[in-house]
Design an enzyme around this catalytic site. Sequence first.
Site, PDB file in Angstrom:
ATOM      1  N   PRO A 104      -0.691   7.510  -2.764  1.00  0.00           N
ATOM      2  CA  PRO A 104      -1.487   8.782  -3.016  1.00  0.00           C
ATOM      3  C   PRO A 104      -0.628   9.896  -2.446  1.00  0.00           C
ATOM      4  CG  PRO A 104      -2.684   6.981  -1.686  1.00  0.00           C
ATOM      5  CD  PRO A 104      -1.307   6.742  -1.685  1.00  0.00           C
TER       6      PRO A 104
ATOM      7  N   VAL B 247      -5.522  13.498  -0.628  1.00  0.00           N
ATOM      8  CA  VAL B 247      -6.652  13.023  -1.079  1.00  0.00           C
ATOM      9  C   VAL B 247      -7.859  13.842  -0.753  1.00  0.00           C
ATOM     10  CG1 VAL B 247      -8.339  11.039  -1.549  1.00  0.00           C
ATOM     11  CG2 VAL B 247      -5.702  10.476  -1.079  1.00  0.00           C
TER      12      VAL B 247
ATOM     13  N   THR C 215      -5.645  -1.166   3.345  1.00  0.00           N
ATOM     14  CA  THR C 215      -5.635   0.531   3.705  1.00  0.00           C
ATOM     15  C   THR C 215      -5.629   1.091   5.121  1.00  0.00           C
ATOM     16  OG1 THR C 215      -7.859   0.909   3.903  1.00  0.00           O
ATOM     17  CG2 THR C 215      -7.640   0.270   1.682  1.00  0.00           C
TER      18      THR C 215
ATOM     19  N   PHE D 226       1.192  20.699  -2.298  1.00  0.00           N
ATOM     20  CA  PHE D 226       1.037  19.354  -2.217  1.00  0.00           C
ATOM     21  C   PHE D 226       0.773  18.996  -3.597  1.00  0.00           C
ATOM     22  CE2 PHE D 226      -0.854  21.484   1.236  1.00  0.00           C
ATOM     23  CZ  PHE D 226      -0.291  20.624   2.480  1.00  0.00           C
TER      24      PHE D 226
ATOM     25  N   SER E  48      -8.501  14.274   5.712  1.00  0.00           N
ATOM     26  CA  SER E  48      -8.779  14.616   4.308  1.00  0.00           C
ATOM     27  C   SER E  48     -10.023  15.682   4.527  1.00  0.00           C
ATOM     28  CB  SER E  48      -8.924  13.983   3.339  1.00  0.00           C
ATOM     29  OG  SER E  48      -7.691  13.297   2.733  1.00  0.00           O
TER      30      SER E  48
ATOM     31  N   LYS F  38       4.704   5.739   7.435  1.00  0.00           N
ATOM     32  CA  LYS F  38       4.384   5.149   6.032  1.00  0.00           C
ATOM     33  C   LYS F  38       5.315   4.612   5.400  1.00  0.00           C
ATOM     34  CE  LYS F  38       0.626   5.380   4.622  1.00  0.00           C
ATOM     35  NZ  LYS F  38      -0.480   4.125   5.046  1.00  0.00           N
TER      36      LYS F  38
ATOM     37  N   SER G  75      -4.395   2.370   8.581  1.00  0.00           N
ATOM     38  CA  SER G  75      -3.464   2.771   8.982  1.00  0.00           C
ATOM     39  C   SER G  75      -3.631   4.352   9.335  1.00  0.00           C
ATOM     40  CB  SER G  75      -2.030   3.045   7.858  1.00  0.00           C
ATOM     41  OG  SER G  75      -0.948   3.044   8.579  1.00  0.00           O
TER      42      SER G  75
ATOM     43  N   TYR H  34     -12.205   6.819   4.775  1.00  0.00           N
ATOM     44  CA  TYR H  34     -12.694   7.537   3.766  1.00  0.00           C
ATOM     45  C   TYR H  34     -12.298   7.011   2.388  1.00  0.00           C
ATOM     46  CZ  TYR H  34     -11.674  11.808   0.823  1.00  0.00           C
ATOM     47  OH  TYR H  34     -11.879  12.826   0.072  1.00  0.00           O
TER      48      TYR H  34
ATOM     49  N   ARG I 174     -12.577  -1.898  13.643  1.00  0.00           N
ATOM     50  CA  ARG I 174     -12.080  -2.196  14.705  1.00  0.00           C
ATOM     51  C   ARG I 174     -13.162  -2.611  15.648  1.00  0.00           C
ATOM     52  NH1 ARG I 174      -7.702   2.427  16.147  1.00  0.00           N
ATOM     53  NH2 ARG I 174      -8.820   3.731  14.422  1.00  0.00           N
TER      54      ARG I 174
HETATM   55  P1  NAP Z   1      -8.993   7.345   7.435  1.00  0.00           P
HETATM   56  O1  NAP Z   1     -10.761   7.545   6.934  1.00  0.00           O
HETATM   57  O2  NAP Z   1      -8.820   7.922   8.665  1.00  0.00           O
HETATM   58  O3  NAP Z   1      -9.120   5.852   7.524  1.00  0.00           O
HETATM   59  C1  NAP Z   1      -8.202   5.074   8.360  1.00  0.00           C
HETATM   60  C2  NAP Z   1      -8.379   3.774   8.524  1.00  0.00           C
HETATM   61  O4  NAP Z   1      -7.753   3.108   9.340  1.00  0.00           O
HETATM   62  C3  NAP Z   1      -9.814   3.671   9.166  1.00  0.00           C
HETATM   63  O5  NAP Z   1     -10.738   2.821   8.643  1.00  0.00           O
HETATM   64  C4  NAP Z   1      -9.266   3.100  10.780  1.00  0.00           C
HETATM   65  O6  NAP Z   1     -10.348   2.382  11.387  1.00  0.00           O
HETATM   66  C5  NAP Z   1      -8.221   2.330  10.425  1.00  0.00           C
HETATM   67  N1  NAP Z   1      -7.249   2.185  11.597  1.00  0.00           N
HETATM   68  C6  NAP Z   1      -6.705   3.109  12.055  1.00  0.00           C
HETATM   69  N2  NAP Z   1      -5.999   2.491  13.022  1.00  0.00           N
HETATM   70  C7  NAP Z   1      -6.169   1.108  13.211  1.00  0.00           C
HETATM   71  C8  NAP Z   1      -5.989   0.115  13.991  1.00  0.00           C
HETATM   72  N3  NAP Z   1      -5.077   0.124  14.876  1.00  0.00           N
HETATM   73  N4  NAP Z   1      -6.714  -1.183  13.911  1.00  0.00           N
HETATM   74  C9  NAP Z   1      -7.502  -1.239  12.774  1.00  0.00           C
HETATM   75  N5  NAP Z   1      -7.853  -0.246  11.781  1.00  0.00           N
HETATM   76  C10 NAP Z   1      -7.185   1.079  12.144  1.00  0.00           C
HETATM   77  O7  NAP Z   1      -8.222   7.783   6.381  1.00  0.00           O
HETATM   78  P2  NAP Z   1      -7.906   7.504   4.800  1.00  0.00           P
HETATM   79  O8  NAP Z   1      -7.679   8.960   4.253  1.00  0.00           O
HETATM   80  O9  NAP Z   1      -9.060   6.773   4.267  1.00  0.00           O
HETATM   81  O10 NAP Z   1      -6.697   6.727   4.725  1.00  0.00           O
HETATM   82  C11 NAP Z   1      -6.457   5.300   4.564  1.00  0.00           C
HETATM   83  C12 NAP Z   1      -5.196   5.043   4.051  1.00  0.00           C
HETATM   84  O11 NAP Z   1      -4.757   5.961   2.978  1.00  0.00           O
HETATM   85  C13 NAP Z   1      -4.191   5.156   5.141  1.00  0.00           C
HETATM   86  O12 NAP Z   1      -3.132   4.131   4.837  1.00  0.00           O
HETATM   87  C14 NAP Z   1      -3.340   6.540   4.895  1.00  0.00           C
HETATM   88  O13 NAP Z   1      -2.119   6.521   5.448  1.00  0.00           O
HETATM   89  C15 NAP Z   1      -3.503   6.498   3.391  1.00  0.00           C
HETATM   90  N6  NAP Z   1      -3.367   7.551   2.687  1.00  0.00           N
HETATM   91  C16 NAP Z   1      -4.352   8.746   2.967  1.00  0.00           C
HETATM   92  C17 NAP Z   1      -4.109  10.135   2.016  1.00  0.00           C
HETATM   93  C18 NAP Z   1      -5.113  11.138   2.472  1.00  0.00           C
HETATM   94  O14 NAP Z   1      -4.803  12.094   2.105  1.00  0.00           O
HETATM   95  N7  NAP Z   1      -6.198  10.755   2.923  1.00  0.00           N
HETATM   96  C19 NAP Z   1      -3.123  10.224   1.434  1.00  0.00           C
HETATM   97  C20 NAP Z   1      -2.030   9.067   1.228  1.00  0.00           C
HETATM   98  C21 NAP Z   1      -2.261   8.034   2.030  1.00  0.00           C
HETATM   99  P3  NAP Z   1     -11.282   3.082  12.428  1.00  0.00           P
HETATM  100  O15 NAP Z   1     -12.591   3.490  11.522  1.00  0.00           O
HETATM  101  O16 NAP Z   1     -11.668   2.214  13.226  1.00  0.00           O
HETATM  102  O17 NAP Z   1     -10.740   4.541  13.099  1.00  0.00           O
END
Ligand code: NAP
Length: 351
Positions: free
Chosen positions: A194, A197, A86, A231, A210, A170, A88, A17, A38
Amino acid sequence: MNIDKSKPILVTGASGYIASWIIKKLLQKGCTVRGTVRDKDNKARYQHLVDLTKKTSGKFEAIQADLMNEGDFDEAAQGCEVIMHTASPFIRSGIKDPEKQLIAPALQGTRNVLGAANKAESVKKVVLTSSVVAIYGDAADLSKTKNGVFTEEYWNETSTPTHQPYAYSKTVAEKEGWKIAEAQDRWKLVVINPSFVLGPSLTNRKDSTSIATMLDFLKGTFKQGVPKVSFGIVDVRDIAEAHIEAAFRENAEGRHIMVGDHSSLKGIAKKIEEAYPKKYKLPRNTINKLMSYMVGPMFGLSWKYVSRNVGKSLKFDNSKSVNDLGIDYIPFEQTIREHVEQLEADGLVRG
Ligand code: NAP
């Protein structure tokens, strides 16, 4: 430290995202992006990024890499001056094995990606996507701050593998990032922290936390009421902007709290209702603390979570992101309105 914008930029977790917005903005600037996914054969996950190259002057290449595989990011990092890490796992429910599902990929992934930075002579800057939950674990932690406000100087000291495991993942990952960065002096680490989000997604994926949360609101999952938890909220486009500023601004350094506004769960519902009156079955009531203890476990909220978060307020200082990265936060109302608009347009909720 001058960054050559014509060199490729490595973005991990490209299909995500947040990463999708970062990549869109980089492509609009004409950058060449190497995005890790992946499963490279699953083109549907990143086709939107390939399509963007037709509308922009940027280039996109998908590279297969898994956070758990040592060496997977090494080749992709070669020749890059900037790495944005990014990827995780961001999951808050269905956690049966926190070590396997959250902690190991967050920690091992940071070691592997920052290890790749160490091995690539070209790398000058690494931007790491951490979270405000690396700063605090529960709202109750606010009482331990000097001035009743969370700033970048604080670390989450209350989360564990069993209590708030995502926050724990984290925290340990960001700490590891600083440890690796401080052991060398070729590249600089800049961290983005962040809060929750929200805002329009570039894909119709529903499995990102999110997006799933916003869908829960719109589909009536919370219509009986929500616990009184608060939040920090921030727009996904502001997060993308912050990553890019962190990469290209010479003076960017340290951690950056990203909070555009503060809201309770009921506050999110109120904003949706204001933008779309009488359209969705939104929660109108707050469940009191006693009730939260009773129904909490059904929503995956432990008693400890309820006691340390329900009814407690939060306050963040976002001034570093404004002053050092130049973030002009998108208003909360706009974030909510445009997120719902996207979900309706993509047919994920009845428009
Ligand atoms: P997301 O859409 O679920 O994206 C997470 C990404 O991590 C996906 O591309 C996923 O790949 C990848 N991933 C997970 N496990 C993996 C693995 N073993 N090997 C390779 N890739 C892997 O979530 P997002 O909201 O964009 O989050 C992105 C980052 O922002 C994360 O670090 C999260 O902790 C941080 N964050 C998010 C928020 C929020 O509210 N969204 C707030 C604070 C921080 P796949 O597509 O293959 O699943």
